[in-house]
Design an enzyme around this catalytic site. Sequence first.
Site, PDB file in Angstrom:
ATOM      1  CB  CYS A 185      -0.934  -0.028   1.208  1.00 31.20           C
ATOM      2  SG  CYS A 185      -0.194  -0.615   2.728  1.00 31.20           S
TER       3      CYS A 185
HETATM    4  N1  LIG Z   1      -4.400  -4.262   4.804  1.00 28.28           N
HETATM    5  C1  LIG Z   1      -3.851  -3.548   3.838  1.00 28.28           C
HETATM    6  O1  LIG Z   1      -4.127  -2.329   3.677  1.00 28.28           O
HETATM    7  C2  LIG Z   1      -2.878  -4.190   2.903  1.00 28.28           C
HETATM    8  C3  LIG Z   1      -2.468  -5.505   3.071  1.00 28.28           C
HETATM    9  N2  LIG Z   1      -1.544  -6.038   2.187  1.00 28.28           N
HETATM   10  C4  LIG Z   1      -1.119  -7.414   2.322  1.00 28.28           C
HETATM   11  O2  LIG Z   1      -2.209  -8.248   1.916  1.00 28.28           O
HETATM   12  C5  LIG Z   1      -2.207  -9.457   2.667  1.00 28.28           C
HETATM   13  C6  LIG Z   1      -3.544  -9.572   3.388  1.00 28.28           C
HETATM   14  O3  LIG Z   1      -3.598  -8.449   4.247  1.00 28.28           O
HETATM   15  P1  LIG Z   1      -4.868  -8.225   5.198  1.00 28.28           P
HETATM   16  O4  LIG Z   1      -6.083  -8.711   4.528  1.00 28.28           O
HETATM   17  O5  LIG Z   1      -4.810  -6.826   5.671  1.00 28.28           O
HETATM   18  O6  LIG Z   1      -4.506  -9.202   6.410  1.00 28.28           O
HETATM   19  P2  LIG Z   1      -5.500  -9.866   7.456  1.00 28.28           P
HETATM   20  O7  LIG Z   1      -4.678 -10.235   8.613  1.00 28.28           O
HETATM   21  O8  LIG Z   1      -6.715  -9.016   7.620  1.00 28.28           O
HETATM   22  O9  LIG Z   1      -5.961 -11.207   6.700  1.00 28.28           O
HETATM   23  C7  LIG Z   1      -5.036 -12.195   6.355  1.00 28.28           C
HETATM   24  C8  LIG Z   1      -5.827 -13.474   6.196  1.00 28.28           C
HETATM   25  O10 LIG Z   1      -4.931 -14.512   5.802  1.00 28.28           O
HETATM   26  C9  LIG Z   1      -5.434 -15.754   6.294  1.00 28.28           C
HETATM   27  N3  LIG Z   1      -4.355 -16.461   6.997  1.00 28.28           N
HETATM   28  C10 LIG Z   1      -3.714 -16.052   8.097  1.00 28.28           C
HETATM   29  N4  LIG Z   1      -2.796 -16.982   8.452  1.00 28.28           N
HETATM   30  C11 LIG Z   1      -2.898 -17.982   7.541  1.00 28.28           C
HETATM   31  C12 LIG Z   1      -2.230 -19.232   7.362  1.00 28.28           C
HETATM   32  N5  LIG Z   1      -1.272 -19.618   8.189  1.00 28.28           N
HETATM   33  N6  LIG Z   1      -2.584 -19.996   6.311  1.00 28.28           N
HETATM   34  C13 LIG Z   1      -3.554 -19.602   5.447  1.00 28.28           C
HETATM   35  N7  LIG Z   1      -4.237 -18.428   5.568  1.00 28.28           N
HETATM   36  C14 LIG Z   1      -3.899 -17.648   6.607  1.00 28.28           C
HETATM   37  C15 LIG Z   1      -6.577 -15.429   7.233  1.00 28.28           C
HETATM   38  O11 LIG Z   1      -7.772 -15.587   6.475  1.00 28.28           O
HETATM   39  P3  LIG Z   1      -8.753 -16.785   6.862  1.00 28.28           P
HETATM   40  O12 LIG Z   1      -9.041 -16.587   8.311  1.00 28.28           O
HETATM   41  O13 LIG Z   1      -9.920 -16.568   5.981  1.00 28.28           O
HETATM   42  O14 LIG Z   1      -7.997 -18.036   6.594  1.00 28.28           O
HETATM   43  C16 LIG Z   1      -6.430 -13.949   7.516  1.00 28.28           C
HETATM   44  O15 LIG Z   1      -7.677 -13.352   7.755  1.00 28.28           O
HETATM   45  C17 LIG Z   1      -1.016  -9.362   3.622  1.00 28.28           C
HETATM   46  O16 LIG Z   1       0.109  -9.984   3.065  1.00 28.28           O
HETATM   47  C18 LIG Z   1      -0.784  -7.849   3.716  1.00 28.28           C
HETATM   48  O17 LIG Z   1       0.538  -7.554   4.082  1.00 28.28           O
HETATM   49  C19 LIG Z   1      -1.045  -5.347   1.112  1.00 28.28           C
HETATM   50  C20 LIG Z   1      -1.456  -4.057   0.903  1.00 28.28           C
HETATM   51  C21 LIG Z   1      -2.360  -3.382   1.794  1.00 28.28           C
HETATM   52  C1  LIG Z   2      -0.739   0.181   9.455  1.00 29.13           C
HETATM   53  C2  LIG Z   2       0.193  -0.992   9.212  1.00 29.13           C
HETATM   54  O1  LIG Z   2       0.619  -1.668  10.119  1.00 29.13           O
HETATM   55  N1  LIG Z   2       0.497  -1.275   7.944  1.00 29.13           N
HETATM   56  C3  LIG Z   2       1.345  -2.397   7.599  1.00 29.13           C
HETATM   57  C4  LIG Z   2       1.258  -2.612   6.116  1.00 29.13           C
HETATM   58  C5  LIG Z   2       1.508  -4.073   5.842  1.00 29.13           C
HETATM   59  C6  LIG Z   2       1.584  -4.376   4.449  1.00 29.13           C
HETATM   60  O2  LIG Z   2       0.795  -4.013   3.643  1.00 29.13           O
HETATM   61  O3  LIG Z   2       2.669  -5.135   4.244  1.00 29.13           O
HETATM   62  P1  LIG Z   2       3.135  -5.818   2.899  1.00 29.13           P
HETATM   63  O4  LIG Z   2       2.692  -4.898   1.804  1.00 29.13           O
HETATM   64  O5  LIG Z   2       4.573  -5.877   3.068  1.00 29.13           O
HETATM   65  O6  LIG Z   2       2.473  -7.136   2.771  1.00 29.13           O
HETATM   66  C7  LIG Z   2       2.812  -2.120   7.964  1.00 29.13           C
HETATM   67  O7  LIG Z   2       3.186  -0.940   7.977  1.00 29.13           O
HETATM   68  O8  LIG Z   2       3.543  -3.093   8.170  1.00 29.13           O
END
Ligand SMILES: NC(=O)C1=CN([C@@H]2O[C@H](COP(=O)(O)OP(=O)(O)OC[C@H]3O[C@@H](n4cnc5c(N)ncnc54)[C@H](OP(=O)(O)O)[C@@H]3O)[C@@H](O)[C@H]2O)C=CC1
Ligand SMILES: CC(=O)N[C@@H](CCC(=O)OP(=O)(O)O)C(=O)O
Length: 343
Positions: A147
Amino acid sequence: MKVSIIGTTGYGGVELLRILKQHPKFKIQSIHSTKGETPITEEYPHFYHLMDINLQKIDPEYIADQSDIVFLATPSGVSGKLVSEFINKNIKVIDLSGDLRLPARKYKEWYKHESVHESISEKAVYGLSEWNKEEIKDSMLIANPGCYPTASLLSLAPVTKAGLIDPFSIVIDAKSGVSGAGKSLSRNTSFAEANENLRVYKVNEHQHIPEIEQQLLQWNKDIGPVTFTTHLLPITRGMMTTSYVQLKEDHSTGQLIELYKEVYNQHPFIRIRPENTFPSVKEVAGSNYCDIGLHADCRTGRLTIIAVIDNLMKGAAGQAVQNANIMCNFEETMGLDFVPIYP
Ligand SMILES: NC(=O)C1=CN([C@@H]2O[C@H](COP(=O)(O)OP(=O)(O)OC[C@H]3O[C@@H](n4cnc5c(N)ncnc54)[C@H](OP(=O)(O)O)[C@@H]3O)[C@@H](O)[C@H]2O)C=CC1
Ligand SMILES: CC(=O)N[C@@H](CCC(=O)OP(=O)(O)O)C(=O)O
């Protein structure tokens, strides 16, 4: 085109559901979760009467047989292992995590755990949609940008590529809402800690530093190390990056706005603000827009570039679907024309 999601109940996963449910060409074939067989409405009641699909256990063989595209909305470390299961199968993979963005050595240095094998990460295309469209089109494996890097790179690209800045002068001040940390509970993202607060974190050690530098160097080989500082805002969605760069020569704000408009005029999700107006995060909430404002200060010779995105949309799920559109040779805006939610 049939699509699947893994990590569906995370914030990125549920945002993918919101987009894909109404996408005209992508059909949600299956959604997968560590929670196994569960109605999605048990996790997210707002889908009542909208979606009667059940979460399923994670079975890469099954997914690869059933679907054309799989979105990995899973944490770093988890995605990498899943990607290995899909390699050499006839399915396009879009990974939202950081697992495929950096070479193995850099990854371990900044993410503090083992990376996927180089033979896998080297196949991935960095999915910064507006700048890597041709590579994305021909790829089966996309490393969706982080992000913060998305907002930072979209705002720095034009002046970096044009060689208008001192390559050692880049400072990025980045702010994110708490959904950026995902749905997992943590001390800093709890209401009592985040509300009425503004917290700096990962000072000079954020994993997005090498990702930003890596892409900037592809645009300008002289780029030096950047200073990048992240802050947690007491809001749910939203991200702002404010970048400061030293201009090599005097340029007026108006001239630079014209440069940005010219560079981005074929990119419908990038909106360049008129002179003396600057974007706020609310103006892109729930949409795939990245809004950019600029101001050149003749007193200091510095250019200030403000970019705002919705971290879950252009910063994650929205850009992932934009990349899927490109990979399928659909109009890149297909299913993404959301008007920002205001107020
Ligand atoms: N939040 C943001 O703004 C952004 C996030 N990202 C990246 O996107 C990805 C998802 O982020 P986000 O949705 O915020 O994270 P969350 O923690 O909200 O969701 C991650 C999901 O991954 C699943 N999960 C967790 N552990 C495991 C495991 N061991 N095996 C399989 N599935 C697993 C779970 O889903 P379930 O319970 O359904 O299995 C969990 O809800 C991350 O890599 C994050 O860094 C990138 C850009 C922006
Ligand atoms: C607010 C906050 O904690 N943000 C996360 C964004 C995680 C993320 O998006 O990490 P990847 O794109 O590397 O998967 C952080 O700064 O680590």
